[in-house]
Scaffold this motif. Structure first.
Motif, PDB file in Angstrom:
ATOM      1  N   LYS A   1       0.834  -1.207   0.000  1.00 50.22           N
ATOM      2  CA  LYS A   1       0.000   0.000   0.000  1.00 50.22           C
ATOM      3  C   LYS A   1       0.867   1.254   0.000  1.00 50.22           C
ATOM      4  O   LYS A   1       0.555   2.237  -0.672  1.00 50.22           O
ATOM      5  N   VAL A   2       1.948   1.230   0.750  1.00 44.91           N
ATOM      6  CA  VAL A   2       2.862   2.380   0.772  1.00 44.91           C
ATOM      7  C   VAL A   2       3.456   2.597  -0.616  1.00 44.91           C
ATOM      8  O   VAL A   2       3.502   3.726  -1.113  1.00 44.91           O
TER       9      VAL A   2
ATOM     10  N   MET B   1       3.029   5.851  -2.974  1.00 45.78           N
ATOM     11  CA  MET B   1       4.189   6.572  -3.489  1.00 45.78           C
ATOM     12  C   MET B   1       4.133   6.658  -5.005  1.00 45.78           C
ATOM     13  O   MET B   1       4.442   7.707  -5.576  1.00 45.78           O
ATOM     14  N   GLY B   2       3.732   5.579  -5.645  1.00 46.33           N
ATOM     15  CA  GLY B   2       3.606   5.586  -7.095  1.00 46.33           C
ATOM     16  C   GLY B   2       2.551   6.564  -7.554  1.00 46.33           C
ATOM     17  O   GLY B   2       2.747   7.305  -8.523  1.00 46.33           O
ATOM     18  N   ALA B   3       1.433   6.608  -6.852  1.00 45.85           N
ATOM     19  CA  ALA B   3       0.370   7.546  -7.195  1.00 45.85           C
ATOM     20  C   ALA B   3       0.843   8.975  -6.993  1.00 45.85           C
ATOM     21  O   ALA B   3       0.563   9.860  -7.808  1.00 45.85           O
ATOM     22  N   HIS B   4       1.575   9.220  -5.910  1.00 46.83           N
ATOM     23  CA  HIS B   4       2.100  10.556  -5.640  1.00 46.83           C
ATOM     24  C   HIS B   4       3.089  10.969  -6.724  1.00 46.83           C
ATOM     25  O   HIS B   4       3.031  12.096  -7.230  1.00 46.83           O
TER      26      HIS B   4
ATOM     27  N   ARG C   1       1.288  11.910  -9.860  1.00 44.26           N
ATOM     28  CA  ARG C   1       0.674  13.241  -9.770  1.00 44.26           C
ATOM     29  C   ARG C   1       1.721  14.333  -9.893  1.00 44.26           C
ATOM     30  O   ARG C   1       1.480  15.389 -10.452  1.00 44.26           O
ATOM     31  N   GLU C   2       2.890  14.085  -9.337  1.00 46.00           N
ATOM     32  CA  GLU C   2       3.961  15.082  -9.326  1.00 46.00           C
ATOM     33  C   GLU C   2       4.821  15.017 -10.579  1.00 46.00           C
ATOM     34  O   GLU C   2       5.758  15.781 -10.710  1.00 46.00           O
ATOM     35  N   GLY C   3       4.565  14.065 -11.453  1.00 49.45           N
ATOM     36  CA  GLY C   3       5.359  13.961 -12.671  1.00 49.45           C
ATOM     37  C   GLY C   3       6.532  13.018 -12.542  1.00 49.45           C
ATOM     38  O   GLY C   3       7.444  13.059 -13.352  1.00 49.45           O
TER      39      GLY C   3
END
Length: 121
Positions: free
Chosen positions: A97-98, A102-105, A108-110
């Motif tokens: 889940k972490v 992190m992958g999703a973040h 979003r951040e490029g």
């Protein structure tokens, strides 16, 4: 050695604790509270590394903090197994889940490359 030793130690600790104190709700509660006790020892060691107690000065080394953190981890794994869950499965699930977060973040951040570009801009 590695992970195998960890899981053997967790199982042995649970077995020993069950044999000496039982495995009911009261014992589960004590095992959960043990995590907090161990976290307090981490805090005390870190304060000692930083010399933040003026009466005592520097009293600990960073390795002692790491050892205390390991006690927190082991205590948590024992508590998880004492609740009837497989600690390896619970830990792996949480780690996944972490990584997903992190992958999703990063998406979003490029991604990590764009973060590095922003940091050096």
């Amino acid at each position: 050695m590695g992970d195998e030793v960890v899981w053997r130690a967790v199982g042995a600790a649970v077995g020993w604790l069950d044999g000496h104190g039982g495995s009911g709700v009261q014992e589960q509660t004590m095992r959960i509270l043990k995590v907090t006790e161990e976290a307090g020892e981490v805090a005390r060691a870190w304060i000692g590394v930083q010399g933040q107690n003026p009466r005592k000065g520097v009293t600990h080394e960073a390795r002692e903090v790491a050892d205390e953190l390991a006690d927190v981890v082991l205590s948590a794994l024992v508590a998880i197994q004492s609740l009837g869950f497989d600690p390896a499965e619970v830990l792996s699930g949480k780690a996944a889940k972490v990584l997903d977060r992190m992958g999703a973040h990063e998406a979003r951040e490029g991604g990590p490359e764009s973060a590095a570009r922003r940091d050096h801009a």
